[in-house]
Motif scaffolding. Structure first.
Motif, PDB file in Angstrom:
ATOM      1  N   SER A  99      20.447 -12.255 -30.930  1.00 43.68           N
ATOM      2  CA  SER A  99      21.508 -12.450 -29.949  1.00 43.68           C
ATOM      3  C   SER A  99      21.148 -11.821 -28.614  1.00 43.68           C
ATOM      4  O   SER A  99      21.389 -12.407 -27.556  1.00 43.68           O
ATOM      5  CB  SER A  99      22.824 -11.861 -30.461  1.00 43.68           C
ATOM      6  N   ARG A 156      19.060 -30.265 -32.348  1.00 39.38           N
ATOM      7  CA  ARG A 156      18.879 -29.752 -33.691  1.00 39.38           C
ATOM      8  C   ARG A 156      17.481 -30.021 -34.241  1.00 39.38           C
ATOM      9  O   ARG A 156      16.988 -31.142 -34.076  1.00 39.38           O
ATOM     10  CB  ARG A 156      19.921 -30.406 -34.597  1.00 39.38           C
ATOM     11  N   GLU A 237      28.039 -20.496 -33.004  1.00 34.65           N
ATOM     12  CA  GLU A 237      27.361 -20.349 -34.287  1.00 34.65           C
ATOM     13  C   GLU A 237      28.333 -20.055 -35.415  1.00 34.65           C
ATOM     14  O   GLU A 237      28.074 -20.390 -36.570  1.00 34.65           O
ATOM     15  CB  GLU A 237      26.279 -19.280 -34.187  1.00 34.65           C
ATOM     16  N   PHE A 238      29.461 -19.471 -35.065  1.00 35.28           N
ATOM     17  CA  PHE A 238      30.510 -19.288 -36.064  1.00 35.28           C
ATOM     18  C   PHE A 238      30.991 -20.653 -36.560  1.00 35.28           C
ATOM     19  O   PHE A 238      31.242 -20.855 -37.748  1.00 35.28           O
ATOM     20  CB  PHE A 238      31.668 -18.493 -35.454  1.00 35.28           C
ATOM     21  N   GLY A 240      29.201 -23.175 -36.805  1.00 35.16           N
ATOM     22  CA  GLY A 240      28.117 -23.819 -37.525  1.00 35.16           C
ATOM     23  C   GLY A 240      27.199 -24.649 -36.655  1.00 35.16           C
ATOM     24  O   GLY A 240      26.409 -25.432 -37.159  1.00 35.16           O
ATOM     25  N   ALA A 244      20.703 -21.841 -37.033  1.00 40.10           N
ATOM     26  CA  ALA A 244      21.235 -21.737 -38.386  1.00 40.10           C
ATOM     27  C   ALA A 244      20.866 -20.398 -38.996  1.00 40.10           C
ATOM     28  O   ALA A 244      19.805 -19.847 -38.711  1.00 40.10           O
ATOM     29  CB  ALA A 244      20.682 -22.872 -39.237  1.00 40.10           C
ATOM     30  N   SER A 245      21.765 -19.879 -39.858  1.00 34.65           N
ATOM     31  CA  SER A 245      21.513 -18.544 -40.410  1.00 34.65           C
ATOM     32  C   SER A 245      20.324 -18.571 -41.359  1.00 34.65           C
ATOM     33  O   SER A 245      19.697 -17.559 -41.610  1.00 34.65           O
ATOM     34  CB  SER A 245      22.752 -18.025 -41.128  1.00 34.65           C
ATOM     35  N   PRO A 249      19.018 -15.176 -38.581  1.00 34.24           N
ATOM     36  CA  PRO A 249      20.383 -14.671 -38.437  1.00 34.24           C
ATOM     37  C   PRO A 249      20.689 -14.247 -36.996  1.00 34.24           C
ATOM     38  O   PRO A 249      19.830 -13.682 -36.322  1.00 34.24           O
ATOM     39  CB  PRO A 249      20.411 -13.460 -39.371  1.00 34.24           C
ATOM     40  N   THR A 250      21.881 -14.602 -36.515  1.00 35.49           N
ATOM     41  CA  THR A 250      22.382 -14.069 -35.253  1.00 35.49           C
ATOM     42  C   THR A 250      23.764 -13.518 -35.574  1.00 35.49           C
ATOM     43  O   THR A 250      24.301 -13.792 -36.649  1.00 35.49           O
ATOM     44  CB  THR A 250      22.513 -15.153 -34.180  1.00 35.49           C
ATOM     45  N   ASN A 253      26.246 -16.479 -36.446  1.00 38.10           N
ATOM     46  CA  ASN A 253      26.116 -17.199 -37.709  1.00 38.10           C
ATOM     47  C   ASN A 253      26.256 -16.285 -38.917  1.00 38.10           C
ATOM     48  O   ASN A 253      26.615 -16.747 -40.002  1.00 38.10           O
ATOM     49  CB  ASN A 253      24.861 -18.090 -37.743  1.00 38.10           C
ATOM     50  N   GLY A 256      29.981 -16.346 -39.353  1.00 33.73           N
ATOM     51  CA  GLY A 256      30.362 -17.661 -39.854  1.00 33.73           C
ATOM     52  C   GLY A 256      30.013 -17.830 -41.316  1.00 33.73           C
ATOM     53  O   GLY A 256      30.834 -18.250 -42.130  1.00 33.73           O
ATOM     54  N   GLU A 257      28.783 -17.440 -41.656  1.00 31.19           N
ATOM     55  CA  GLU A 257      28.302 -17.587 -43.031  1.00 31.19           C
ATOM     56  C   GLU A 257      29.162 -16.771 -43.999  1.00 31.19           C
ATOM     57  O   GLU A 257      29.528 -17.231 -45.073  1.00 31.19           O
ATOM     58  CB  GLU A 257      26.852 -17.101 -43.060  1.00 31.19           C
TER      59      GLU A 257
END
Lengths: 305, 331
Positions: A99, A156, A237-238, A240, A244-245, A249-250, A253, A256-257
């Protein structure tokens, strides 16, 4: 060089030198700002050092059974583990790493774009100013998150560098507006007219007079944009979208995950509170420190307010 | 005044046209439309635009929307717009009322505990993103009142639509809230809007109270306030009738220029509270990749969002014009 020109130059130089020393003194007199800066440096420093502190990376799984969904403990995993035995601290540190990389590089790039656009639009005016400001109006009026979701899906899979570039391109108008306003005010000052009358080139006026005067505003813009990027990236990212996590990882996400199916009464993964609370606290701390530090800087750089 | 309104509406229509044309052609191109043989992208856009006035496009707005897995959502685009407008309107009212109250108190008691508290609230509102605050509120409600919510306020959902969003109660809303009819429906709507609107407003009250406070302090230092005080006006009247009236234009301008951020947060709050507004529809309908993108379902959503933004900014410009004689004189 005539006396007037020397005086004009001296004024600009003096302003700049006195400015930084006094600014520092004003800054260190605000305990809250100093505390925010220290906290920010600690947190961002830990994130930056993630490759050193957590050498095994963000996906290292502790295979032993007792480390599935283990609560924070002083023995082994300081912030506990998730449902498949990954260390939460490692994931959060790597999350901050990603991040802050996006936010700092994207923020600097956006600020540079904003400074170029704001200074030139404010100084030259005319149709160029009109075009730049209409673009700024369009971008700032529409929720950035919607634009970002569209672009993220288009790009993407999104890498951190893609996200950085997108943020730089999407957020510069916010800074350009502020810097332009400052430039318009300074460009109307007498010493700019004097410099013009003496035949100083546009480049000289922009770099010797307008840029140093906009310095404070540019620094404040930078902190605001860095905060904005952290916030907007986490939100996208929360939902989605974006990095992507699984890939990386950020902070966004990770939250969110952990909250898609690991929160409240329908916690099918049996995730512990520490899995979602850790990235949340990290995110809130970063945002709070950035806004406190930014406001402190603003107060120190523009003491009139 | 009439000239300004006409000018603003003309500008708004131009921006809307540019935006829909750009996004329609972009999505249609990604979705594989517009290749020869067949109509060009601009022809398709022209048909879509014509359909907006009573044709097939307008029909699209009242069709059920789909999630990205093509499962039917029981909300149409117009209903979704309605939900979002209700959420935004309630949040706006809360922000205006609380910010004005807080700012008046903070400005009249500078440096007091209340002033410091308002300042802390501003930083907190800034530091806690909308989606996070919504999740935390849901967790709190869940901890206090369980999955049904607290008292009359349900934990999530819009009366009459069964949600499948995210958050504490994702996909498991128990019970699916009943709609009722007439006054009962209005009451149900207010009940389920209360928590999301409060959540959305909480993030913005502190910041805007701070803007208004500094605008008030600036106004309070002006000579006409000294005159008002010298004439023996009670401090309350000085503050509300004179200082507030003069600072209101700044406040309204700041609030409306923040609309993009408020709408962004509303999308998140909407999604977490399973409100079935534009945010939920947008996020759940948005394809994960653009191989099979359908411009006919996405562009209307962007169109409605843009319409909301542009309508607000137009209203804001007119309101500023009306509130601030200085702007009026400048033309």
């Amino acid at each position: 060089m005539s006396d007037v020109a020397v005086a004009v130059e001296l004024e600009a130089v003096e302003r700049r030198n006195g400015f930084s020393r006094r600014t520092l003194r004003r800054l260190t007199r605000q305990p809250v700002t100093v505390a925010a800066f220290v906290l920010l440096v600690i947190e961002l420093g830990a994130g930056a050092l993630a490759p050193v502190l957590e050498k095994k990376g963000w996906n290292n799984i502790d295979l032993s059974d007792r480390w599935h969904n283990h609560a924070p403990t002083i023995h082994g995993h300081l912030l506990g583990t998730d449902n498949i035995g990954r260390d939460v601290l490692a994931r959060v540190l790597w999350g901050i790493h990603a991040s802050e990389q996006t936010a700092i590089i994207g923020g600097i790039a956006a600020t540079v774009l904003a400074a170029v656009a704001g200074l030139t639009a404010g100084y030259f005016g005319g149709w160029f100013d009109a075009v730049v400001m209409r673009i700024a109006d369009l971008v700032t009026g529409f929720p950035v998150i919607v634009v970002l979701i569209v672009v993220f899906v288009w790009l993407r899979p999104v890498t951190i560098w893609d996200a950085t570039l997108v943020f730089a391109l999407a957020l510069w108008p916010f800074g350009a507006r502020v810097i332009r306003a400052q430039t318009v005010a300074v460009a109307a000052e007498e010493y700019v007219a004097a410099a013009q009358a003496l035949g100083a080139s546009n480049r000289r006026i922009l770099f010797r007079h307008l840029l140093p005067n906009a310095g404070g505003t540019i620094v404040v813009t930078l902190t605001a944009l860095v905060g904005q990027i952290v916030l907007i990236e986490a939100t996208a990212e929360f939902f989605g979208f974006g990095v992507a996590s699984i890939a990386r990882p950020t902070l966004g996400n990770l939250i969110g995950e952990a909250t898609i199916s690991g929160i409240g009464p329908y916690n099918v993964l049996g995730l512990g509170w520490w899995v979602w609370a850790s990235p949340m606290i990290a995110l809130v701390l970063v945002l709070a420190c950035i806004s406190l530090a930014g406001d402190g800087l603003d107060a120190a750089l523009n003491p009139r307010q | 005044m009439a000239g300004l309104v006409v000018k603003k509406i003309g500008l708004a229509v131009a921006v809307l046209l540019a935006l829909t044309c750009g996004s329609f052609c972009f999505f249609a191109w990604l979705g594989g439309f517009g290749h020869s043989p067949g109509p060009s992208l601009l022809t398709l856009y022209w048909r879509w635009l014509r359909g907006l006035f009573g044709g097939s496009t307008l029909h699209e707005f009242s069709q059920p929307t789909f999630t990205r897995n093509f499962t039917l959502q029981n909300v149409t685009m117009l209903q979704a717009l309605g939900h979002t407008v209700v959420l935004l309107a309630c949040a706006f009212v809360l922000v205006v009322v609380f910010s004005i109250g807080l700012a008046l108190l903070a400005a009249s008691r500078r440096g007091s505990g209340l002033d410091v508290g308002a300042r802390a609230l501003a930083y907190l509102g800034w530091a806690v993103p909308g989606f996070l605050l919504a999740l935390l509120v849901q967790l709190l409600v869940n901890a206090v009142g369980g999955a049904r919510g607290v008292g009359p306020f349900p934990i999530a959902g819009w009366p009459g639509t069964c949600p499948a969003g995210i958050g504490v109660n994702s996909g498991h809303l128990t019970p699916c809230p009943g709609a009722g009819s007439g006054a009962r429906y209005v009451l149900n709507v207010l009940r389920s809007t209360a928590l999301p609107a409060l959540t959305l407003a909480a993030g913005f009250v502190g910041v805007h109270a701070r803007y208004l406070r500094s605008a008030l302090l600036e106004t309070l230092a002006r000579p006409f306030i000294t005159t008002a005080r010298a004439k023996g006006l009670p401090e309350r009247d000085v503050l509300t009738r004179h200082a507030l009236r003069a600072s209101l234009a700044t406040f309204v301008g700041a609030l409306l220029s923040d609309f993009g951020a408020i709408l962004g947060a509303a999308i998140a709050v909407d999604w977490v509270f399973q409100f079935n507004g534009l945010g939920t529809v947008f996020i759940s309908e948005f394809p994960v990749d653009f191989g099979s993108v359908n411009p006919y379902s996405l562009v209307p959503l962007l169109f409605l969002t843009a319409l909301l933004v542009i309508a607000t900014s137009t209203v804001g410009d007119v309101a500023t014009y009306w509130l601030d004689p200085r702007v009026r004189r400048r033309g």
